[in-house]
Write an enzyme that holds these catalytic residues in place. Structure first.
Site, mmCIF file in Angstrom:
data_model
loop_
_atom_site.group_PDB
_atom_site.id
_atom_site.type_symbol
_atom_site.label_atom_id
_atom_site.label_comp_id
_atom_site.label_asym_id
_atom_site.label_seq_id
_atom_site.Cartn_x
_atom_site.Cartn_y
_atom_site.Cartn_z
ATOM 1 N N LYS A 10 -5.473 5.974 -0.325
ATOM 2 C CA LYS A 10 -4.566 7.114 -0.129
ATOM 3 C C LYS A 10 -5.422 8.353 0.127
ATOM 4 C CE LYS A 10 -0.125 8.704 -1.994
ATOM 5 N NZ LYS A 10 0.677 8.447 -0.811
ATOM 6 N N GLU A 43 3.888 -1.278 7.304
ATOM 7 C CA GLU A 43 4.652 -0.371 6.421
ATOM 8 C C GLU A 43 5.259 0.724 7.283
ATOM 9 O OE1 GLU A 43 2.140 1.820 3.681
ATOM 10 O OE2 GLU A 43 0.478 1.839 5.091
ATOM 11 N N LEU A 87 -0.570 0.737 2.234
ATOM 12 C CA LEU A 87 -0.769 1.406 0.947
ATOM 13 C C LEU A 87 0.003 0.641 -0.127
ATOM 14 C CD1 LEU A 87 -2.032 4.117 -0.176
ATOM 15 C CD2 LEU A 87 0.336 4.812 -0.414
HETATM 16 N N1 PDD Z 1 3.636 8.680 0.656
HETATM 17 N N2 PDD Z 1 2.847 4.006 2.481
HETATM 18 C C1 PDD Z 1 2.416 5.209 2.907
HETATM 19 C C2 PDD Z 1 1.614 5.282 4.158
HETATM 20 C C3 PDD Z 1 2.729 6.370 2.157
HETATM 21 O O1 PDD Z 1 2.278 7.561 2.571
HETATM 22 C C4 PDD Z 1 3.521 6.243 0.990
HETATM 23 C C5 PDD Z 1 3.891 7.431 0.139
HETATM 24 C C6 PDD Z 1 3.953 4.974 0.588
HETATM 25 C C7 PDD Z 1 4.772 4.739 -0.657
HETATM 26 O O2 PDD Z 1 3.993 4.880 -1.826
HETATM 27 P P1 PDD Z 1 4.647 5.324 -3.222
HETATM 28 O O3 PDD Z 1 5.756 4.390 -3.486
HETATM 29 O O4 PDD Z 1 3.525 5.188 -4.162
HETATM 30 O O5 PDD Z 1 5.134 6.749 -3.059
HETATM 31 C C8 PDD Z 1 3.587 3.874 1.363
HETATM 32 C C9 PDD Z 1 3.764 9.858 -0.147
HETATM 33 C C10 PDD Z 1 5.093 10.042 -0.782
HETATM 34 C C11 PDD Z 1 3.297 11.044 0.685
HETATM 35 O O6 PDD Z 1 2.343 10.867 1.435
HETATM 36 O O7 PDD Z 1 3.843 12.132 0.554
#
Ligand code: PDD
Length: 283
Positions: A145, A177, A201
């Protein structure tokens, strides 16, 4: 009130060098943690993922687990709103020059802020959202991330330009995704999710959804999913910390299944809300 390198201050007073490597190279890691009723949701799981990203980019975690808890606790207490979204970011800091290799003896930059948690409005939950699809042209370390999000930004904008909510990504004929979310599908009441790996991710919400499927006896499989299967799905959902479980009812202009949120999505949404409430009550 925000946190910057150990200090708490109004955001207008926060200053970061233009030589910060987050600014110059996108050289850093981030997390976004939802807070419900002033309780951070799955905080340790988010901090574990941050740790994993930092290891992946070879940056030592600047704070102990206790220190991260304290930053989050102070931000939640120091900002208004029962529900908040805590953003944390660690970059490789600011050297005195721009140079690609890691700088020596430069402390990382630690930034954290709270924003109001913007959740999905009920009308969208009822109708579901429309998505477009695109080729996943990101690098091969999508499990990290990092703040190098230009590819995600450009892909997400494709959806916005088409009046849609999200861009669903396919790589070499398989589902990966969304540009900022994980994607699930349902066929004949079987929930399918793509496997964790370097192509997506590992979402915290993704984990919660699979745990809830297990708990409630919903048939589910984690395996590679062909693009053709997605286009023939009865249901598609996107999940993330801010979208929670959001049905996708149109993909590339065509209805998904019956063109409205399906029964499995509705059940999962209910389980997710119920689970959130137990956490909010401190259980
Ligand atoms: N984004 N995949 C990607 C590429 C993401 O950026 C995110 C979340 C997720 C989902 O992850 P989680 O369930 O842990 O929020 C999957 C966050 C919210 C953002 O970049 O703002």
């Amino acid at each position: 009130m925000i946190h910057l390198n150990g200090q708490y201050m109004p955001i207008a007073e926060a200053k970061i060098s233009p030589l910060d490597r987050g600014f110059l190279f996108g050289d850093g890691a981030y997390e976004l943690i939802p807070v419900y009723s002033r309780r951070p949701f799955r905080l340790d799981e988010h901090l574990n993922r941050l740790e994993h990203t930092l290891e992946g980019i070879r940056l030592t975690n600047p704070l102990s687990r206790e220190a991260w808890h304290e930053v989050v606790r102070r931000l939640v207490a120091g900002n208004e709103g029962q529900d908040q979204s805590i953003y944390i970011q660690v970059t490789r800091g600011a050297d005195v020059k721009r140079d690609h290799p890691f700088p020596k003896g430069v402390p990382p930059t630690v930034f954290a802020m709270s924003s109001p948690l913007v959740t999905v409005v009920p009308e969208l939950l009822k109708s579901g959202v429309a998505c477009v699809s695109s080729a996943d042209n990101r690098w091969l370390r999508c499990n990290l991330k990092t703040v190098s999000l230009l590819a995600n930004v450009l892909l997400r904008q494709e959806a916005v330009d088409a009046g849609c909510a999200e861009t669903i990504l396919f790589r070499d004929g398989f589902l990966t995704e969304g540009a900022a979310s994980n994607i699930f599908m349902v066929k004949d009441r079987l929930l399918l999710a793509p496997p964790k790996g370097h192509l997506m991710l590992p979402g915290i919400t993704y984990d919660v959804v699979l745990e809830l499927a297990q708990k409630h006896g919903l048939a589910h499989e984690v395996r590679d999913i062909l693009e053709a299967e997605v286009r023939d799905a009865d249901e598609i959902w996107m999940t993330s910390s801010t979208k929670e479980v959001l049905p996708v009812t149109v993909l590339d202009g065509l209805p998904v299944g019956a063109g409205k949120p399906g029964p499995v999505a509705t059940a999962m949404y209910g389980w997710y809300q119920e689970f959130k409430h137990t956490v909010m009550r401190g259980a």
